[in-house]
Each structure stands twice: as structure tokens, then as C-alpha cells.
Design an enzyme around this catalytic site. Structure first.
Site, short mmCIF file in Angstrom:
data_model
loop_
_atom_site.label_atom_id
_atom_site.label_comp_id
_atom_site.label_asym_id
_atom_site.label_seq_id
_atom_site.Cartn_x
_atom_site.Cartn_y
_atom_site.Cartn_z
CD GLU A 1 -7.10 4.87 -11.16
OE1 GLU A 1 -6.74 4.07 -10.24
OE2 GLU A 1 -6.43 4.81 -12.09
NE ARG B 1 2.53 -0.50 1.29
CZ ARG B 1 3.18 -1.32 0.58
NH1 ARG B 1 3.93 -0.95 -0.12
NH2 ARG B 1 2.76 -2.75 0.96
CE LYS C 1 1.30 3.72 -7.54
NZ LYS C 1 0.59 4.24 -8.82
CD1 TRP D 1 -7.37 0.84 0.63
CD2 TRP D 1 -7.61 -1.46 0.89
NE1 TRP D 1 -8.42 0.22 -0.24
CE2 TRP D 1 -8.59 -1.20 -0.26
CE3 TRP D 1 -7.58 -2.91 1.01
CZ2 TRP D 1 -9.38 -1.75 -0.99
CZ3 TRP D 1 -8.62 -3.62 0.41
CH2 TRP D 1 -9.28 -3.25 -0.60
CG HIS E 1 -21.73 -5.48 -31.91
ND1 HIS E 1 -22.59 -6.47 -32.89
CD2 HIS E 1 -20.87 -5.37 -32.62
CE1 HIS E 1 -22.01 -6.51 -33.98
NE2 HIS E 1 -20.89 -5.84 -33.82
CG ASN F 1 0.48 -4.87 4.36
OD1 ASN F 1 -0.73 -5.17 4.17
ND2 ASN F 1 1.37 -4.88 3.60
N GLY F 2 -2.13 -7.54 5.71
CA GLY F 2 -2.19 -8.82 5.41
C GLY F 2 -3.47 -9.35 6.09
CD GLU G 1 -4.48 3.25 -17.83
OE1 GLU G 1 -5.06 2.12 -17.56
OE2 GLU G 1 -3.82 3.99 -17.07
CB CYS H 1 -1.94 -2.01 5.45
SG CYS H 1 -3.86 -2.11 5.50
CE LYS I 1 -5.03 5.85 -14.44
NZ LYS I 1 -4.12 4.96 -14.64
#
Ligand code: F6R
Length: 609
Positions: free
Chosen positions: A489, A27, A604, A74, A505, A98-99, A482, A2, A486
Site C-alpha cells: 500500500e 480520508r 483512511k 475520494w 502447494h 460524502n457518500g 499484514e 471524502c 503494508k
């Protein structure tokens, strides 16, 4: 998560706020909104979707004058809908948050009993109604905000406007970040600096349990009981153009291509070029204390966690110190074993990830020394650490982290070399050799980037596949994780990273002619073993995309597609091998037409648990 923006000043406030929201859109971007005064009433315009939808709604609106607040969301409590979008309002109050207000359910019940009504599913609306109820009791706007803050539990950064105080912005903070930008005859409030650097480079950071009243002539900061607090004014050296796309189609691509510069800048701060030594000025541990370190515990989330996994190789190999790596969200609830000889190494691009901050507080309470690697100066993690090594990557706007990751790896290598110097001062020539290798890396990345059209062609061939597997061994196993992260996402393709030796395995059951397998096999100590794993994939009809060192004919002959990196000391290959994987993910997502800089459901800066 947010983004909050507020403005008081001579410009058209809603334009400044919307422009700031666009800078904070990374954000969170599932809904957005703005509130301001019009003819002494509060006007709220908000909508589901990205800020472009808000801009459409604002077309044709009358000018709003000098004060406005805005929000990009968000979603946590309540779906992303028009009604749940911020600002939340009553006839007398509008606010952005925000929170999470943890005791929102109890507060809501009490207010309903008193006859107040609610329209949204959010935790935030309760605070707007609570402040309104305090105004109804006859309190002044300032008293109403103070009394309400005393009643709420949880995390918040808030910007509030109140009828009757129409030239003032009320702000407050607990756990979620909030800064005040000091312009010339204008003041801004924002979740982070990228929203304000176009207007000013001077700012004040609000600490937990601080609130303020902001007007165009200045601001007054107090604690929640009204006691005045004197604040230091800081300046940022970030340049506003770093937060622009500068001709690139996406921030992510721009940031991938900025890596040589970001790494060279990061190195220039920490390498003594004349002596080829690592120079961490004012490191908080004396030589003897470093020699007494029992353990390094690296803690981070997501991509920064993957950097930590590589960092373990650097530290264990270069200085022989026992190193553990943990996910911040797990570490903080696990009763971790930490003592005063433990050094906790936190890694965070934003410096605001709530899980990483939680882990920091936990380790601090147990007596560990806290060293951080961070991209944002004056962020919460920077301020709460004993020592911070900065990645000089500049603002990272694309949600998928790229340049911050390689800059984190550079800092980890530097820390490992620094500890090595302090523990074992005698082998100067070895340190010099490693430093020389690190100095080659920006140039080597430039070489890889020069080959991006070949990687784009590979992406064109593979962008329609549904699943991908990434395999790597040793220090390239985290790069497999990684690379897979990438891809998933930004392209929404299912991808898994595995240690190549683990294939047999279980995951080998997944291999068939529909499964591209990206195998990371530079010429290092694991090379022959990784080749054997690659043969196992090939003999089960898996499609191999390999990543090797320069022209590796053997690897090329076994692969459907081949990418390469220049040779480097084997310890530092991850700084190179990740780059073709960033490009591969980028181009695959581009061919699929996804929203690369703002992929669905992500944000982000993750400031909720
Ligand atoms: C993925 C990504 C995230 C972040 C994670 C931690 O591309 O960017 O996984 O790495 O949210 O964020 P920071 O590093 O800001 O603590």
C-alpha cells in the site's frame, strides 16, 4: 472517505476550512474545493489534486467573511477532475457530500426533463440541482433542503449553503458521519473530530436521518420532517498535538514510534495492576452467559481483519472458544449462521467502515451480542455496539495503519484473557503470567525501535525489487499478510503473504534470484518447520530476509538480511514481529519516494462499499 468541513464564525472562514481539510486529507485526496459567499453570490474554488493545489488557487483571493464549506474527495462516481471535484453548485446552491446518492440517475433524468443542466459526472451534482429546483418552486431554503432529502436514496453527509440564507449552513446525515463542533461564538461542521480539535473539544454527533441549521449563534437539529431533536453535547479528550507530525518526516513513522505509548495506555485502561487481572468494566454478559457462548465471530476489514486473524489464536488458545474470522464485505452478504449465543467481535480503527457497520447491523438483526474494538470514541461502530473496548492509540493519520493494529492486538489478548477468567476462574496464576507478558510488550517494542537504522539499511538494499513474498506460520501467518499489505500500500511493490507451509502447494514456483522472501521465524512451536520452508526457498535461489528472536545464529547464517525481536511468550509474538515489518515497508517506500501518508487510490476511512 471524502472529508467535509464547514465553518461559521468571526475568523476568515476559508482559512479555517482549508486548515480543517488538511486534517481530513487522509480520508481522500484526489481533489478538493471550497465554497463561500462573495458580494451575495456563491464563489466556488476547486481543483483536482491535493489540498496544496487548492491553496495555490486561493492565493490572492479576497477575504470571504464568516461562512464557508469545503471538501476533500475520494472519487466514486466520476473521475478525479476539476469539474467533478466538490463543492457542486448552481447559481443558488453549493454543497459538499460524502457518500453515494443511489437514485441519482432517475433524479437527473427528471430534472433534465424540467430543463435543468448538469456539468459533472457525479451523483452529487443532482442534489444541488434538486435543491435549486425546489427553490425555483418557491420553497424556503429549509423547505427546499427537506423536500430534496425526502427524494434521495443512499448514503450522505452534507453541508450546504444557499443564496438568501447567507449566515446559515444546512447539514444532513444518513449513514456517513458528520459532527458539529461548538466553539466560542463560532461553529464548525466536520466528518470527524481531527478537523475541529484545534478550535473546540465540544461537539454534537448527528445521527442518521437528522439534519440541522448551523449559524454562529448555535444550531437547530431536526429530523427530515422538521421535528426538533434535543442533542447531547460530548467532549473529546484527544489533544490537538496528537494530530501533528511533531518533527517526524511522516505521520506513519511517528505512529510506528508511538506504539509503546499507545500500548501502555491501552493496557492501563484494562489491567488491574494490583491483581494482574483483566478488568472489562460493565461487560454486557454475565458469567453464566459467557460460559454459554457458542462461538465468537470476528469481523473486520484490511489491517483490522489481520488483527482478527491473530485474535482467533488468542481466543482459541486462551479460552478454548470456537472462533471464526470473516471479512466484513463478505460476511454481510453471506447468510451467516448467528444465534443469541454468538458473540460478534468487530474490529475497526475508525469505527466508520461501512462494510463493518453493515456486518454489525446484520448480526444485530440475527440476535448476536456485539462487542467492538475501536479507536474512535463516539464513532458509529462504538455507538451501535453493546460494548466497546477502546484502543488508546490516539488519532491515526497515516493511511497505513500501524499503532492501531498493535493496540487492537493488545485488546484482543485482553478480551481472550478476560473470557478465560470468567470461564475458568480457578487458574488465576496462568492469567497473571500472561498479563505480565503483555506488560512487557511496550518495552520490547521500544527495543525493536531502537534498532531502526539496521532495518533502514535493509530497506536501502532491497527497495528496487519488484516483488516480495512474506511467509509465516501459525499466529505469524496473519503478520505475513499484514507485512505484505503494508509494503504494497505505501511502496506500490507487489507483495504476497503466505502461510509458510503452503509454499509447496503453488507459490514456490515464483521463487528465483529476483524474489526477496521475508520469513517470520521467531523461536516458537513452528520454528523448525518454518526453517525447513526457508531452506526450500534458499535452495531455489530465493533471497531471504529473516525475522527471528534476538541473535539467532542459525537464521542469520541462512539469510541475506536479518531482523529480530526480543523473546516473549510465543502466543504474543505477533505484537512484536509486525513492528520490524512496518519499519521495513516504511523505509522501502521512503527510498522509493512515494507519498507515504497518502498513498495513491487509498483513503483512511472507507465509508463506501
Ligand atoms: C491498511 C488499512 C486498512 C484498514 C481498513 C479497515 O493499512 O489501514 O486496510 O485497516 O480499511 O479500517 P478500519 O479499521 O477503520 O475499519
Amino acid at each position: 472517505m471524502c472529508g467535509i468541513v464547514g465553518y461559521v464564525g468571526p475568523k476568515e472562514a476559508k482559512d479555517v476550512v482549508v486548515e480543517g481539510l488538511k486534517k481530513l486529507e487522509y480520508r481522500g485526496y484526489d481533489s478538493s474545493g471550497i465554497a463561500y459567499f462573495q458580494d451575495h453570490s456563491i464563489e466556488v474554488i476547486k481543483t483536482k489534486g491535493k489540498i496544496i493545489e487548492l491553496e495555490k488557487k486561493l492565493v490572492g483571493q479576497r477575504t470571504c467573511g464568516k461562512l464557508a464549506i469545503g471538501h476533500t474527495r475520494w472519487a466514486t462516481h466520476g473521475r478525479p477532475t476539476d469539474v467533478n471535484a466538490h463543492p457542486h453548485r448552481t447559481p443558488r446552491v453549493a454543497l459538499v457530500h460524502n457518500g453515494i446518492i443511489e437514485n441519482h440517475a432517475e433524479l437527473k433524468q427528471e430534472l433534465i426533463k424540467k430543463g435543468y443542466e448538469f456539468v459533472s459526472e457525479t451523483d452529487t451534482e443532482v442534489l444541488a440541482v434538486l435543491i435549486h429546483s425546489k427553490l425555483d418552486e418557491g420553497l424556503t431554503p429549509m423547505q427546499a433542503v427537506q423536500k430534496s432529502l425526502a427524494a434521495v436514496e443512499g448514503a450522505f453527509a452534507l453541508a450546504i449553503i444557499i443564496k438568501g440564507a447567507e449566515d446559515q449552513l444546512f447539514i444532513a446525515k444518513n449513514l456517513n458521519p458528520l459532527i458539529i463542533g461548538l466553539g466560542k461564538d463560532e461553529m464548525l461542521v466536520a466528518s470527524d473530530i481531527s478537523a475541529i480539535i484545534r478550535h473546540t473539544n465540544r461537539f454534537i454527533i448527528l445521527e442518521d436521518n437528522e439534519m440541522g441549521v448551523v449559524s454562529n449563534s448555535g444550531c437547530t437539529i431536526t429530523d427530515f420532517s422538521g421535528k426538533k431533536i434535543t442533542k447531547e453535547v460530548k467532549e473529546t479528550s484527544w489533544n490537538p498535538t496528537l494530530a501533528e507530525k511533531e518533527g517526524y518526516k511522516h505521520f506513519m513513522k511517528k505512529e510506528i514510534f508511538e506504539q509503546p505509548r499507545a500500548l501502555a495506555d491501552t493496557l492501563s485502561d484494562i489491567v488491574d495492576n494490583e491483581r494482574f487481572r483483566i478488568n472489562l468494566r460493565d461487560f454486557p454478559l454475565a458469567k453464566e452467559e459467557i460460559q454459554n457462548i457458542s462461538r465468537i465471530v470476528i469481523v473486520a476489514c484490511g489491517t483490522s481483519y489481520h488483527a482478527g486473524l491473530v485474535g482467533k489464536f488468542f481466543i482459541e488458545n486462551l479460552c478454548g472458544l470456537h472462533t471464526e474470522v470473516d471479512l466484513a464485505s463478505e460476511f454481510r452478504y453471506r447468510n451467516p449462521i448467528i444465534d443469541k449465543h454468538t458473540v460478534m467481535l468487530l474490529i475497526s480503527q475508525s469505527g466508520e467502515t461501512i462494510d463493518t457497520i453493515g456486518a454489525l447491523m446484520e448480526a444485530r438483526a440475527r440476535g448476536a451480542k456485539i462487542v467492538s474494538i475501536c479507536n474512535v470514541r463516539e464513532s458509529t461502530i462504538d455507538r451501535k455496539s453493546d460494548y466497546t473496548i477502546f484502543t488508546d492509540a490516539g488519532p491515526e493519520i497515516g493511511v497505513a495503519s500501524t499503532k492501531a493494529f498493535t493496540a487492537q492486538l493488545m485488546c484482543l489478548a485482553a478480551i481472550a484473557l478476560f473470557l478465560r477468567q470468567e470461564i475458568n476462574g480457578k487458574d488465576h496464576h496462568m492469567t497473571t503470567k500472561y498479563v505480565e507478558e503483555l506488560l512487557k510488550i511496550p518495552g520490547a517494542i521500544n527495543q525493536i525501535l531502537g534498532n531502526d537504522s539496521a532495518i533502514q539499511e535493509i530497506a536501502r538494499e532491497f527497495f528496487n525489487y519488484r516483488d516480495f513474498l512474506y511467509l509465516g506460520r501459525g499466529n505469524n501467518f496473519p503478520i505475513a499478510l499484514e507485512g505484505a499489505l503494508k509494503l504494497k500500500e505505501i511502496s506500490y511493490i507487489h507483495a504476497e503473504g503466505y502461510a509458510a507451509g503452503e509454499m509447496k502447494h503453488g507459490p514456490i514456483a515464483l521463487i528465483d534470484e529476483e524474489m526477496p522472501v521475508v520469513v517470520i521465524a521467531p523461536r516458537d512451536r513452528y520454528y523448525q518447520k518454518t526453517l525447513s520452508n526457508l531452506e526450500e526457498v534458499k535452495s531455489r535461489e530465493g533471497i531471504i530476509i529473516s525475522l527471528g528472536t534476538e541473535r539467532d545464529e542459525k537464521l542469520m547464517s541462512l539469510s541475506k538480511a536479518y531482523m529480530s525481536v526480543p523473546p516473549i511468550d510465543e502466543l504474543f509474538y505477533p505484537l512484536l514481529t509486525v513492528v520490524p515489518l512496518q519499519l521495513l515497508a516504511y523505509y522501502i517506500a521512503d527510498f522509493r519516494g512515494t507519498d507515504i501518508d497518502q498513498p495513491r487510490n487509498l483513503a483512511k476511512s472507507v465509508t463506501v462499499e
